[in-house]
Design a protein around this motif. Structure first.
Motif, short mmCIF file in Angstrom:
data_model
loop_
_atom_site.label_atom_id
_atom_site.label_comp_id
_atom_site.label_asym_id
_atom_site.label_seq_id
_atom_site.Cartn_x
_atom_site.Cartn_y
_atom_site.Cartn_z
N CYS A 51 7.90 -0.13 52.52
CA CYS A 51 7.23 0.87 51.69
C CYS A 51 5.77 0.48 51.46
N GLU A 52 5.52 -0.80 51.19
CA GLU A 52 4.16 -1.26 50.99
C GLU A 52 3.33 -1.09 52.26
N GLU A 53 3.94 -1.37 53.41
CA GLU A 53 3.24 -1.20 54.67
C GLU A 53 2.92 0.28 54.91
N ALA A 54 3.87 1.16 54.58
CA ALA A 54 3.65 2.59 54.75
C ALA A 54 2.51 3.06 53.84
N ILE A 55 2.47 2.55 52.62
CA ILE A 55 1.41 2.92 51.68
C ILE A 55 0.06 2.45 52.22
N GLU A 56 0.05 1.24 52.80
CA GLU A 56 -1.19 0.70 53.34
C GLU A 56 -1.66 1.55 54.53
N LYS A 57 -0.71 1.94 55.39
CA LYS A 57 -1.06 2.82 56.52
C LYS A 57 -1.58 4.16 56.01
N TYR A 58 -0.94 4.66 54.97
CA TYR A 58 -1.36 5.94 54.38
C TYR A 58 -2.80 5.83 53.87
N LYS A 59 -3.11 4.73 53.20
CA LYS A 59 -4.47 4.55 52.67
C LYS A 59 -5.48 4.48 53.80
N CYS A 60 -5.14 3.77 54.88
CA CYS A 60 -6.06 3.66 56.02
C CYS A 60 -6.27 5.03 56.65
N ALA A 61 -5.19 5.77 56.82
CA ALA A 61 -5.29 7.10 57.41
C ALA A 61 -6.13 8.01 56.51
N GLN A 62 -5.96 7.89 55.20
CA GLN A 62 -6.72 8.70 54.25
C GLN A 62 -8.21 8.36 54.35
N ALA A 82 13.33 -5.93 51.98
CA ALA A 82 12.82 -5.42 53.26
C ALA A 82 12.30 -4.00 53.09
N TRP A 83 13.04 -3.17 52.35
CA TRP A 83 12.60 -1.78 52.12
C TRP A 83 11.31 -1.75 51.30
N MET A 122 1.44 14.14 57.99
CA MET A 122 1.19 13.77 56.60
C MET A 122 2.41 14.09 55.74
N ASP A 123 2.96 15.29 55.94
CA ASP A 123 4.17 15.68 55.20
C ASP A 123 5.33 14.78 55.58
N LYS A 124 5.36 14.41 56.86
CA LYS A 124 6.43 13.51 57.30
C LYS A 124 6.32 12.16 56.61
N LEU A 125 5.10 11.70 56.44
CA LEU A 125 4.89 10.42 55.77
C LEU A 125 5.34 10.49 54.32
N LYS A 126 4.97 11.59 53.66
CA LYS A 126 5.41 11.77 52.26
C LYS A 126 6.93 11.86 52.19
N GLU A 127 7.48 12.61 53.13
CA GLU A 127 8.95 12.77 53.15
C GLU A 127 9.61 11.40 53.38
N ASN A 159 9.29 9.37 50.22
CA ASN A 159 10.29 9.84 49.23
C ASN A 159 11.67 9.35 49.59
N GLN A 160 11.97 9.42 50.88
CA GLN A 160 13.28 8.92 51.32
C GLN A 160 13.41 7.43 51.04
N LEU A 161 12.34 6.67 51.30
CA LEU A 161 12.36 5.23 51.03
C LEU A 161 12.52 4.96 49.54
N ARG A 162 11.85 5.76 48.73
CA ARG A 162 12.00 5.59 47.27
C ARG A 162 13.44 5.85 46.83
N MET A 163 14.02 6.92 47.40
CA MET A 163 15.40 7.25 47.03
C MET A 163 16.35 6.14 47.46
N GLU A 164 16.13 5.62 48.65
CA GLU A 164 16.99 4.53 49.13
C GLU A 164 16.79 3.28 48.27
N THR A 165 15.55 3.02 47.88
CA THR A 165 15.28 1.87 47.01
C THR A 165 15.98 2.04 45.67
#
Length: 161
Positions: free
Chosen positions: A137-148, A132-133, A1-6, A9-15
């Motif tokens: 990011c949207e896919e990661a958010i969707e995966k996060y929501k499913c996992a949640q 692409a990023w 979970m922390d890795k996903l947030k990290e 955050n990394q994706l946001r910084m790169e964006t």
């Protein structure tokens, strides 16, 4: 979970970095376009000046021919002819200098166009990368929501036991 947030955050910084770079490139393109317009104006000005000098040159050549005829027929105006020849020579040198400046300006304009195309391609590439990023990011958010949701279901099942 922390890795996903990290990772998010990394994706946001790169964006954000990509957006900053994109903004810089857009500003650079605008600057190059302004420089390009200035070069075009300079070319027009030099072309006009060159035309004027050529017209003056033709008028002086005509005048010189008339004066030479007068000198040949006995009118001895050699000092005036020499002065006009010097003036003609100076005008020819100015015309050559104007032609040289025009060629240099055309070359600079061509180089500016090449640079502008290069930066436009860079901007296009960066925009594609940014898109692409954003998709990742949207896919990661969707995966996060499913996992949640799964986690919430498991927590509910545990509470029901």
């Amino acid at each position: 979970m922390d890795k996903l947030k990290e990772k998010m955050n990394q994706l946001r910084m790169e964006t954000e970095e990509a957006q900053v770079k994109n903004d810089e490139l857009v500003a650079r393109i605008k600057q190059l376009e302004q420089e390009n317009l200035a070069k075009e104006q300079e070319i027009k000005s030099l072309s006009h000046r060159n035309t004027m000098l050529e017209t003056q040159n033709e008028a002086l050549e005509t005048r010189l021919t008339e004066l030479k005829s007068a000198a040949d027929s006995g009118a001895a105006n050699s000092t005036e002819i020499e002065a006009l020849q010097r003036k003609l020579q100076l005008l020819e040198e100015e015309a050559e200098e104007a032609d040289k400046n025009l060629r240099e300006t055309n070359e600079k304009l061509r180089l500016t166009d090449v640079k502008a195309e290069h930066y436009e391609r860079k901007v296009s590439t960066i925009e594609s990368e940014r898109d692409a990023w954003e998709k990742k990011c949207e896919e990661a958010i969707e995966k996060y929501k499913c996992a949640q949701e799964e986690l919430d279901k498991i927590a509910q099942q545990l509470n029901d036991m």
